[in-house]
Each structure stands twice: as C-alpha cells, then as structure tokens.
Design a protein around this motif. Structure first.
Motif, PDB file in Angstrom:
ATOM      1  N   VAL A 110      -6.811  -1.352   0.962  1.00  0.00           N
ATOM      2  CA  VAL A 110      -7.694  -0.396   0.295  1.00  0.00           C
ATOM      3  C   VAL A 110      -8.459   0.414   1.340  1.00  0.00           C
ATOM      4  O   VAL A 110      -9.048  -0.148   2.268  1.00  0.00           O
ATOM      5  CB  VAL A 110      -8.694  -1.122  -0.632  1.00  0.00           C
ATOM      6  N   LEU A 111      -8.439   1.746   1.157  1.00  0.00           N
ATOM      7  CA  LEU A 111      -9.248   2.654   1.970  1.00  0.00           C
ATOM      8  C   LEU A 111     -10.293   3.265   1.045  1.00  0.00           C
ATOM      9  O   LEU A 111      -9.973   4.104   0.197  1.00  0.00           O
ATOM     10  CB  LEU A 111      -8.380   3.755   2.585  1.00  0.00           C
ATOM     11  N   PRO A 112     -11.551   2.842   1.159  1.00  0.00           N
ATOM     12  CA  PRO A 112     -12.574   3.329   0.221  1.00  0.00           C
ATOM     13  C   PRO A 112     -12.789   4.832   0.320  1.00  0.00           C
ATOM     14  O   PRO A 112     -12.771   5.416   1.402  1.00  0.00           O
ATOM     15  CB  PRO A 112     -13.835   2.565   0.647  1.00  0.00           C
ATOM     16  N   GLY A 113     -13.013   5.446  -0.852  1.00  0.00           N
ATOM     17  CA  GLY A 113     -13.339   6.866  -0.901  1.00  0.00           C
ATOM     18  C   GLY A 113     -14.837   7.083  -0.981  1.00  0.00           C
ATOM     19  O   GLY A 113     -15.618   6.147  -1.169  1.00  0.00           O
ATOM     20  N   ARG A 163      -3.927  -9.551 -11.066  1.00  0.00           N
ATOM     21  CA  ARG A 163      -4.965  -8.936 -10.244  1.00  0.00           C
ATOM     22  C   ARG A 163      -4.980  -7.415 -10.450  1.00  0.00           C
ATOM     23  O   ARG A 163      -4.910  -6.649  -9.505  1.00  0.00           O
ATOM     24  CB  ARG A 163      -4.753  -9.288  -8.768  1.00  0.00           C
ATOM     25  N   ARG A 164      -5.090  -7.044 -11.718  1.00  0.00           N
ATOM     26  CA  ARG A 164      -5.122  -5.610 -12.004  1.00  0.00           C
ATOM     27  C   ARG A 164      -6.275  -4.929 -11.279  1.00  0.00           C
ATOM     28  O   ARG A 164      -6.191  -3.746 -10.913  1.00  0.00           O
ATOM     29  CB  ARG A 164      -5.236  -5.377 -13.510  1.00  0.00           C
ATOM     30  N   ASP A 165      -7.372  -5.659 -11.058  1.00  0.00           N
ATOM     31  CA  ASP A 165      -8.521  -5.083 -10.374  1.00  0.00           C
ATOM     32  C   ASP A 165      -8.155  -4.565  -8.981  1.00  0.00           C
ATOM     33  O   ASP A 165      -8.706  -3.558  -8.524  1.00  0.00           O
ATOM     34  CB  ASP A 165      -9.646  -6.114 -10.270  1.00  0.00           C
ATOM     35  N   LEU A 166      -7.227  -5.238  -8.339  1.00  0.00           N
ATOM     36  CA  LEU A 166      -6.827  -4.829  -6.989  1.00  0.00           C
ATOM     37  C   LEU A 166      -6.102  -3.493  -6.985  1.00  0.00           C
ATOM     38  O   LEU A 166      -6.191  -2.737  -6.017  1.00  0.00           O
ATOM     39  CB  LEU A 166      -5.921  -5.890  -6.359  1.00  0.00           C
ATOM     40  N   ILE A 167      -5.368  -3.211  -8.052  1.00  0.00           N
ATOM     41  CA  ILE A 167      -4.533  -2.007  -8.081  1.00  0.00           C
ATOM     42  C   ILE A 167      -5.024  -0.970  -9.076  1.00  0.00           C
ATOM     43  O   ILE A 167      -4.361   0.043  -9.290  1.00  0.00           O
ATOM     44  CB  ILE A 167      -3.057  -2.367  -8.393  1.00  0.00           C
ATOM     45  N   ASP A 168      -6.174  -1.214  -9.685  1.00  0.00           N
ATOM     46  CA  ASP A 168      -6.691  -0.285 -10.684  1.00  0.00           C
ATOM     47  C   ASP A 168      -6.766   1.120 -10.094  1.00  0.00           C
ATOM     48  O   ASP A 168      -7.289   1.331  -8.996  1.00  0.00           O
ATOM     49  CB  ASP A 168      -8.078  -0.734 -11.141  1.00  0.00           C
ATOM     50  N   ALA A 169      -6.226   2.100 -10.830  1.00  0.00           N
ATOM     51  CA  ALA A 169      -6.159   3.469 -10.326  1.00  0.00           C
ATOM     52  C   ALA A 169      -5.991   4.431 -11.485  1.00  0.00           C
ATOM     53  O   ALA A 169      -5.547   4.047 -12.574  1.00  0.00           O
ATOM     54  CB  ALA A 169      -4.982   3.613  -9.348  1.00  0.00           C
ATOM     55  N   GLU A 170      -6.331   5.683 -11.240  1.00  0.00           N
ATOM     56  CA  GLU A 170      -6.094   6.707 -12.264  1.00  0.00           C
ATOM     57  C   GLU A 170      -4.610   6.943 -12.448  1.00  0.00           C
ATOM     58  O   GLU A 170      -4.127   7.178 -13.552  1.00  0.00           O
ATOM     59  CB  GLU A 170      -6.794   8.010 -11.882  1.00  0.00           C
ATOM     60  N   PHE A 171      -3.858   6.864 -11.328  1.00  0.00           N
ATOM     61  CA  PHE A 171      -2.399   7.003 -11.392  1.00  0.00           C
ATOM     62  C   PHE A 171      -1.812   6.432 -10.106  1.00  0.00           C
ATOM     63  O   PHE A 171      -2.526   6.199  -9.130  1.00  0.00           O
ATOM     64  CB  PHE A 171      -1.973   8.463 -11.577  1.00  0.00           C
ATOM     65  N   ALA A 172      -0.514   6.206 -10.139  1.00  0.00           N
ATOM     66  CA  ALA A 172       0.205   5.673  -8.977  1.00  0.00           C
ATOM     67  C   ALA A 172       1.317   6.618  -8.573  1.00  0.00           C
ATOM     68  O   ALA A 172       1.906   7.316  -9.411  1.00  0.00           O
ATOM     69  CB  ALA A 172       0.792   4.301  -9.304  1.00  0.00           C
ATOM     70  N   LEU A 173       1.603   6.641  -7.275  1.00  0.00           N
ATOM     71  CA  LEU A 173       2.780   7.323  -6.740  1.00  0.00           C
ATOM     72  C   LEU A 173       3.772   6.254  -6.310  1.00  0.00           C
ATOM     73  O   LEU A 173       3.420   5.320  -5.591  1.00  0.00           O
ATOM     74  CB  LEU A 173       2.401   8.213  -5.557  1.00  0.00           C
ATOM     75  N   ASN A 174       5.016   6.417  -6.749  1.00  0.00           N
ATOM     76  CA  ASN A 174       6.034   5.388  -6.618  1.00  0.00           C
ATOM     77  C   ASN A 174       7.349   6.066  -6.272  1.00  0.00           C
ATOM     78  O   ASN A 174       7.423   7.286  -6.098  1.00  0.00           O
ATOM     79  CB  ASN A 174       6.103   4.611  -7.949  1.00  0.00           C
ATOM     80  N   GLU A 175       8.412   5.309  -6.197  1.00  0.00           N
ATOM     81  CA  GLU A 175       9.736   5.873  -5.967  1.00  0.00           C
ATOM     82  C   GLU A 175      10.217   6.615  -7.214  1.00  0.00           C
ATOM     83  O   GLU A 175       9.623   6.550  -8.277  1.00  0.00           O
ATOM     84  CB  GLU A 175      10.726   4.759  -5.619  1.00  0.00           C
ATOM     85  N   GLY A 176      11.351   7.300  -7.084  1.00  0.00           N
ATOM     86  CA  GLY A 176      11.993   7.900  -8.244  1.00  0.00           C
ATOM     87  C   GLY A 176      12.175   9.392  -8.170  1.00  0.00           C
ATOM     88  O   GLY A 176      13.064   9.948  -8.798  1.00  0.00           O
ATOM     89  N   GLY A 177      11.297  10.093  -7.425  1.00  0.00           N
ATOM     90  CA  GLY A 177      11.444  11.532  -7.302  1.00  0.00           C
ATOM     91  C   GLY A 177      12.243  11.899  -6.060  1.00  0.00           C
ATOM     92  O   GLY A 177      12.784  11.047  -5.360  1.00  0.00           O
ATOM     93  N   GLY A 178      12.296  13.192  -5.775  1.00  0.00           N
ATOM     94  CA  GLY A 178      13.014  13.652  -4.587  1.00  0.00           C
ATOM     95  C   GLY A 178      14.054  14.694  -4.931  1.00  0.00           C
ATOM     96  O   GLY A 178      14.284  15.021  -6.096  1.00  0.00           O
TER      97      GLY A 178
END
Length: 473
Positions: free
Chosen positions: A90-93, A188-203
């Motif tokens: 985690v890199l805090p904002g 541990r949803r708290d660890l990954i809680d986010a507005e959205f995720a960037l993942n594989e699949g595009g390109g």
C-alpha cells in the motif's frame, strides 16, 4: 485466462492508425524495469515445478529497498499451499475523500515443459524483436510494471492523491490451486478495498505479425467477463448382461441428451459493454459483418444481423451464454449393459445470469427425468458486469490516442475468465486497461514458445504508468 478473444480483433478491424513509434534506446528507468521483468520471468511460478511464494519474496525485497515497511506490506498464504502465497502493498495517498485504486496481477503461469519448447521456458531471451519465456505475455510484464510503478512512486517528490494498492496473487491459472484473489476478497477485503481495480484483460492486437509488417489495429479495455461453470449430466441404469440388451440404456440416454444440448442456442443478450463494442467496432468496418455489428447494437431483435454474426465464433460467444460437452465417460465392462454414463458440460455464462438458472435450463433442454444435472465446480461467484464508467474509459481513450494515434479503444467482455470476478463479487469493479499489443496468433500464451514484442511491452509500460498517474495523482 483473458486470452480467448484477442486474436479475432485483428481480423475484425481495419487498420486506422500508425503503430507506436520505433523503440528508442532504453532510458535508465526502462533498463531497471527490464531487469525486474527478466527476474519475474526467470522465477518459475508454475503449479508443478515453481513457487509464487518465492517470487513474492523477491518482490517484497524490492519494495522494502524502495522504502516500504512493515505497515505497508502484507504477506499471505495458507498452510496447505505454502508455495502459492501472495503479497499486498500500500502506498498511502494524500486525499481523505478519494477511494483507493487497486493494481491486481497474478504471479502464477501455465505449466511449460522444456522438452516441448524451442528455448528454455524459464529463461528470459530477447530475440528477433521479442522477449521469449513463460509469462512474458501472461502476465509478468504487467506484474513488473505494477511493482516498478510502486517503487518509483514511493521515491517521487509528488505523492498520489489516491491511495494505490498492489495485490499480486497466485492460483489464477489452475483451478485446483489456492486462489489468492478469492482469499483476499473473502477474508481481507479491507486490504484491497478500492473504488476500482486495474487487472489483466485489455491491450491491443495487430493485423498480422510484426515481422510481416503488422500494424496495431485495435486497443481494448476489458469490462466484464463470463462465468465459467462445469456441470455433470449423468444417466444411471440397473444394467445387466450385454447378451440380452434392452432399449433402456444409460449411454443411449446420455447420447440423446448431448444431441439436445448441441442443438440448443441460448438467447441473445447485450449489456452496455457488448453494445458499445459492436457499435464502435462495427462502425470501423465497411463490410457486411461491420453493418451487422452496428445493427445488432441498435436492435438485438435483428435476426438477419444475428444470423451473420453467429457465423463468427467469437461474436457468437460474446452474444450469449454457451455450453459445450468437453468430457465423456460411461459403462464399466465390455460385456455388460452400462449402469452409468456421464459428460462434463462446460458453460460460459453471460454476466447477470446465474449458474443455477443455466443448470435449470439444461434440465429443461434434456427433458429426461432419468438424467441428473449437477454443478460440479465453484471457481468463483457468478460474474457481474462492471459499469462502462466514463471516468475509467475517458483517460484510457486519451492515452491510446497519444501512444497509438488513430487506433480505436474498444470495450470488450471476455468469454474467458480473470480474477476480477472475485473483486466484482464484493463490490470492486475490475477493468483491464489498454497497454501493449499482441499478434493475431496470441503470441503463444498458454502454449509453446510464449513471447511478447519488445516494442509492445515498453510502450505498454509507459501507457500504464501515465494511466495510473491520471487516475491517482
């Protein structure tokens, strides 16, 4: 596992713009990234001979050197799968109101046998404009990009407004493995809680191999996927001696059921992503297929358009749930009537349709009380389509225009599967951003001699860097 639909895109669209510029001599930051990418590829993370945990150890070392401490890093595994561990960082904002962004990637790769490959699959080899090695395309270039990004952002004078989270997991490529994304979402949803995720699949995809003068013709943003589900259909019978046969036969019952399934067509469905896909991709074509794509987006009841689209196997799959027989078994002796006969039916279910609905449909199609239909696997929850959010798509479109002038960005729904399904189930929409590009043959992903274009991975790395900065800074 996002890999099924990309090869069709090159044939789908006409080339509308130039490729990324020829790669200049590497900048110092690119040299450092290449070394990270090499280390990732040369660390075997297959389920048979490798260890995701070993690579996660190396990643933790890099992050700690960059300044991340105990409060920023979380390691996880389960006792029964010690080699299938992962890592969260985690890199805090600086903002107290903006929700985080999550960078997701899987560390594991499909098994590769040295005797089958031209080169050692776990050596990073640059040759003829390509990087060769298992994971070069799926998906260690993106993994290395995420880690490198986290390291550089940590050292930068300007801090992100959004908190940036990184989750690198195991188990995406093997259904029997410990799936780290699933575990995080459920435990541990708290660890990954986010507005959205960037993942594989595009390109992106080229119209033909680069060495044959191929040009990038499309970039895609992955927005949603189907749910892969297996069902067992089974017929049972009292059996008996084969010398006195009867019509009531488990194998015949199974054969009749399979014929009905083969003939059945699930109804056409569209969602925001596929409607936008057919409209935008179709408009870039001047042939009859392009007109049919535009027509189906405007009117899903256009039977003539549907009939033409169904002649393309990828389009056919994008428009509906599909089910197909993949395994057979039956009988117990050469000289005995079968007491049991069964088949595996592999379905790819359109988002919004539940696995139970499809199971009931199969029962209705078979229409035989002697047959049972049972769901046999639970890889993940039923897929939910994330929104086609302008806040996500807009910045991606601008950067595609910058790095691939004239090339369209098209939203796609994959008929395959990624770990994004586990995030979407707990309310974190997952998107596969545009980045690099591959050849129409799929670049050996999941097969022999996997490779990634040198130009593609460096261009993709720069685009992803700019995209995350647009979202987070």
């Amino acid at each position: 596992m996002h890999k099924l639909i990309g090869a069709a895109f090159a044939a789908m669209l006409l080339s509308t713009g130039a490729n990324a510029a020829t790669q200049a001599p590497l900048r110092p930051d690119q040299v450092a990234w290449r070394e990270l990418y090499k280390e990732f590829v040369e660390t075997d993370t297959s389920i048979t001979t490798g260890s995701c945990t070993a690579l996660a150890d190396k990643i933790e070392g890099h992050l700690r050197k960059a300044g991340y401490g105990d409060a920023d890093i979380f390691r996880f595994a389960v006792p029964e799968a010690p080699k299938e561990g992962g890592i969260v960082a985690v890199l805090p904002g600086t903002s107290k109101t903006l929700k985080p962004i999550l960078l997701l990637g899987h560390l594991d790769v499909v098994v590769a046998k040295r005797e089958d490959w031209t080169r050692d699959p776990y050596r990073f080899i640059e040759e003829g404009g390509y990087f060769y090695g298992r994971g070069t395309s799926d998906m260690k270039a993106m993994d290395a990009t995420w880690v490198d990004m986290m390291m550089r952002f940590k050292a930068a004078a300007k801090k992100p407004r959004r908190t940036i989270k990184l989750a690198l997991t195991c188990g995406e490529e093997t259904s029997t493995a410990f799936n780290g994304a699933k575990w995080l979402a459920e435990n541990r949803r708290d660890l990954i809680d986010a507005e959205f995720a960037l993942n594989e699949g595009g390109g992106g995809r080229t119209d033909k191999p680069l060495e044959e003068g191929g040009r990038v013709v499309v970039q895609t943003i992955h927005v949603g996927e189907k749910t892969p589900v297996n069902y067992r259909i089974e017929a049972t019978n009292r059996g008996g001696h084969s010398s006195i046969p009867v019509k009531d036969n488990a194998i015949y019952d199974l054969a009749a059921a399979l014929e009905k399934i083969a003939a059945y067509e699930f109804p056409l469905m569209l969602n925001d992503t596929t409607r936008a896909y057919f409209a935008k991709a179709g408009a870039s074509r001047s042939d009859a297929m392009g007109k049919a794509m535009v027509a189906i987006a405007a009117n899903p009841n256009d039977k003539a358009a549907e009939d033409l689209l169904n002649t393309d196997r990828t389009f056919h799959s994008m428009l509906r749930t599909t089910c197909v027989a993949t395994l057979l078994d039956g009988g117990h002796a050469n000289n005995a009537l079968p007491q049991r006969a069964g088949a595996n039916i592999n379905c790819r279910i359109f988002p919004g349709v539940t696995g139970e609905e499809v199971r009931k449909t199969l029962e209705q199609v078979i229409a035989d009380p002697k047959m049972t239909v049972t769901r046999t696997d639970m890889r993940g929850p039923d897929a939910k389509a994330p929104p086609l959010d302008p806040k996500i798509v807009g910045p991606a479109e601008k950067l595609v225009a910058k790095y691939y002038p004239g090339v369209p960005l098209v939203p796609v729904m994959s008929p395959g599967a990624t770990d994004g399904v586990f995030l979407e189930a707990v309310g974190i929409p997952s998107y596969g951003p545009p980045a690099g590009f591959g050849n129409p043959d799929g670049n050996g992903v999941h097969g022999l001699n996997e490779r990634a274009s040198v130009k593609a991975v460096f261009t993709g790395r720069d685009l992803l860097n700019d995209l995350v900065m647009a979202y987070a800074f």
